[in-house]
Motif scaffolding. Structure first.
Motif, PDB file in Angstrom:
ATOM      1  N   GLY A 200       0.870  -0.897  -0.010  1.00  0.00           N
ATOM      2  CA  GLY A 200      -0.077  -0.007   0.098  1.00  0.00           C
ATOM      3  C   GLY A 200       0.773   1.227  -0.005  1.00  0.00           C
ATOM      4  O   GLY A 200       2.064   1.264   0.632  1.00  0.00           O
ATOM      5  N   VAL A 201       0.380   2.210  -0.588  1.00  0.00           N
ATOM      6  CA  VAL A 201       1.091   3.544  -0.654  1.00  0.00           C
ATOM      7  C   VAL A 201      -0.122   4.659  -0.547  1.00  0.00           C
ATOM      8  O   VAL A 201      -1.072   4.723  -1.014  1.00  0.00           O
ATOM      9  N   TYR A 202       0.202   5.657   0.611  1.00  0.00           N
ATOM     10  CA  TYR A 202      -0.892   6.542   1.101  1.00  0.00           C
ATOM     11  C   TYR A 202      -0.258   8.078   0.983  1.00  0.00           C
ATOM     12  O   TYR A 202       0.861   8.217   1.647  1.00  0.00           O
ATOM     13  N   ASN A 203      -0.809   8.819  -0.019  1.00  0.00           N
ATOM     14  CA  ASN A 203      -0.437  10.287  -0.061  1.00  0.00           C
ATOM     15  C   ASN A 203      -1.717  11.144   0.392  1.00  0.00           C
ATOM     16  O   ASN A 203      -2.688  11.077  -0.096  1.00  0.00           O
ATOM     17  N   HIS A 204      -1.613  11.280   1.744  1.00  0.00           N
ATOM     18  CA  HIS A 204      -2.601  12.400   2.348  1.00  0.00           C
ATOM     19  C   HIS A 204      -2.059  13.886   2.015  1.00  0.00           C
ATOM     20  O   HIS A 204      -1.567  14.479   2.464  1.00  0.00           O
ATOM     21  N   ASP A 205      -2.832  14.241   1.076  1.00  0.00           N
ATOM     22  CA  ASP A 205      -2.852  15.744   0.817  1.00  0.00           C
ATOM     23  C   ASP A 205      -1.292  16.355   0.378  1.00  0.00           C
ATOM     24  O   ASP A 205      -0.903  17.350   0.862  1.00  0.00           O
ATOM     25  N   GLY A 206      -0.605  15.355  -0.248  1.00  0.00           N
ATOM     26  CA  GLY A 206       0.655  15.786  -0.701  1.00  0.00           C
ATOM     27  C   GLY A 206       0.680  16.076  -2.154  1.00  0.00           C
ATOM     28  O   GLY A 206      -0.064  15.534  -3.044  1.00  0.00           O
ATOM     29  N   PRO A 207       1.447  16.841  -2.963  1.00  0.00           N
ATOM     30  CA  PRO A 207       1.637  17.113  -4.345  1.00  0.00           C
ATOM     31  C   PRO A 207       2.199  15.921  -4.836  1.00  0.00           C
ATOM     32  O   PRO A 207       2.659  14.937  -4.700  1.00  0.00           O
ATOM     33  N   SER A 208       2.075  16.291  -6.350  1.00  0.00           N
ATOM     34  CA  SER A 208       2.565  15.057  -7.389  1.00  0.00           C
ATOM     35  C   SER A 208       3.841  15.409  -7.856  1.00  0.00           C
ATOM     36  O   SER A 208       4.670  16.266  -7.243  1.00  0.00           O
ATOM     37  N   PHE A 209       4.224  15.393  -9.204  1.00  0.00           N
ATOM     38  CA  PHE A 209       5.492  15.521  -9.761  1.00  0.00           C
ATOM     39  C   PHE A 209       5.482  16.450 -10.969  1.00  0.00           C
ATOM     40  O   PHE A 209       4.577  16.497 -11.605  1.00  0.00           O
TER      41      PHE A 209
END
Length: 390
Positions: A200-209
């Protein structure tokens, strides 16, 4: 509805009794902001593990939460209280804490691995810290707008590779804010053996690339692993985001304050979701995206570096220090701005002006009244009476 605080108070099943869920991930991502070096029970790097419960109970909470958004959040102490009393979290252990900060290379990186027993044995959650209150931390975030790779991303890859080589079993990577971006980056760039262990990979309100770090980003497996959540008025988490596979969480806060994890609404063992972002968030996202597309990477870099240098000229090293002497620092910042050469001043004003122009045009586009629905019929009747062919 509740929050992660009420969730921890009410969810007393162990991970073996109830599987890991997205709310657990936000809890673990929030734990990345703790200053584990302040815990007297914390072992030296790589020397072993300590129970999370002991970290909470044996530490000074002011020291544990200093220099992050948790320092001033009204729910921080309630969060720590329910953590200490939680049956679900009682067997969670902490290891591999890393904390690196460099003004010279504009780098702010911190991560910790949280191990929890579950039905299959044990899983490790690699929690990457988001931005702290330092200018260097915020500068590194802004660097994402013109750099394909920032120092913290390289360190996140090294950290994930190191933890994988020192452990066995499944891994989950996650983080809040910039930490979510680091979790994604590490997952996309680790070797195939480590990637195979990630569940699993969780991105909580982080920017992209700015650019895709790896072709893996288009793979079915990565898409299945990724859980991106943003609050309804998200600004930061939508920066550079081109995908639509994120979920929108209802928040009790307003505007940019929805970035705080304690405001995210929870029901049962999941968040409360809504179908789409609020109109204001979509408005800001589209305007910022248009501004970024309209500037070259070199122009973005020059603008961000100049603004950073102005803030650095106040001799404050963090937003907290800047606000302690707000009037004096603001005067110094404005005074330093007048010392810029004419070309640089002109460039700054033109850049800000272009952003203002985009916001103005977007406002007109969104709020311009639609033409009355009777106009086409009236024109058609006029043309018919005049014998005009349509």
């Amino acid at each position: 509805m509740g929050t992660i605080v009420t969730y921890l108070a009410e969810e007393q099943r162990t991970f073996a009794e109830s599987p890991f869920n997205p709310v657990d991930s936000l809890v673990f991502a929030t734990l990345a902001y703790l200053n584990y070096e302040q815990a007297p029970c914390m072992p030296a790097a790589g020397a072993g593990r300590v129970l999370l419960h002991d970290v909470i109970m044996l530490s000074d909470w002011d020291d544990l939460t200093a220099c992050s958004w948790m320092e001033d959040a009204k729910d921080t102490r309630a969060f720590l209280h329910v953590l200490a009393a939680s049956r679900r979290m009682r067997d969670v252990s902490v290891a591999y804490y890393a904390n690196e900060h460099s003004e010279a290379v504009e780098k702010q990186f911190s991560a910790v691995t949280l191990f929890f027993p579950d039905g299959a044995g044990e899983t490790g959650y690699l929690a990457f810290r988001g931005t702290d209150g330092s200018f260097a931390g915020w500068k590194e975030d802004f660097n994402l707008c013109f750099k394909e790779v920032i120092p913290s991303q390289c360190t996140a890859l090294a950290y994930a590779s190191g933890v994988a080589s020192a452990t066995e079993g499944p891994l989950i990577l996650g983080g809040h804010s910039k930490g979510g971006n680091l979790a994604e980056y590490a997952t996309l760039t680790v070797d195939e053996g480590t990637f195979a262990r990630i569940v699993g990979v969780y991105n909580h309100d982080g920017p992209s690339f700015l650019e895709d770090p790896s072709p893996r980003i288009e793979s079915t497996r990565f898409c299945d692993l990724l859980h991106k959540t943003v609050p309804e008025s998200s600004a930061f988490g939508m920066i550079l985001e081109r995908r639509r596979d994120y979920r929108v969480v209802v928040s009790s806060a307003l505007s940019v304050f929805q970035h705080e994890p304690f405001s995210w609404q929870v029901e049962g063992d999941d968040f409360v979701y809504q179908e789409a972002l609020n109109p204001s968030a979509v408005f800001f996202d589209e305007a910022l995206d248009a501004w970024l597309r309209g500037k070259s990477p070199a122009e973005r870099e020059r603008f961000i570096d100049t603004i950073y240098e102005l803030f650095a000229s106040t001799e404050a090293s963090s937003w907290a220090e800047f606000q302690e002497k707000l009037f004096a620092n603001t005067r110094r910042l404005l005074g330093q701005g007048t010392k810029l050469d004419a070309e640089t001043r002109s460039f700054i004003w033109q850049t800000l002006g272009s952003l203002g122009g985009i916001l103005k045009n977007e406002t007109i586009r969104r709020f311009k009244p639609a033409p009355p629905t009777w106009l086409p019929r009236r024109r058609a009747r006029y043309d018919s009476e005049k014998g005009n062919d349509l």
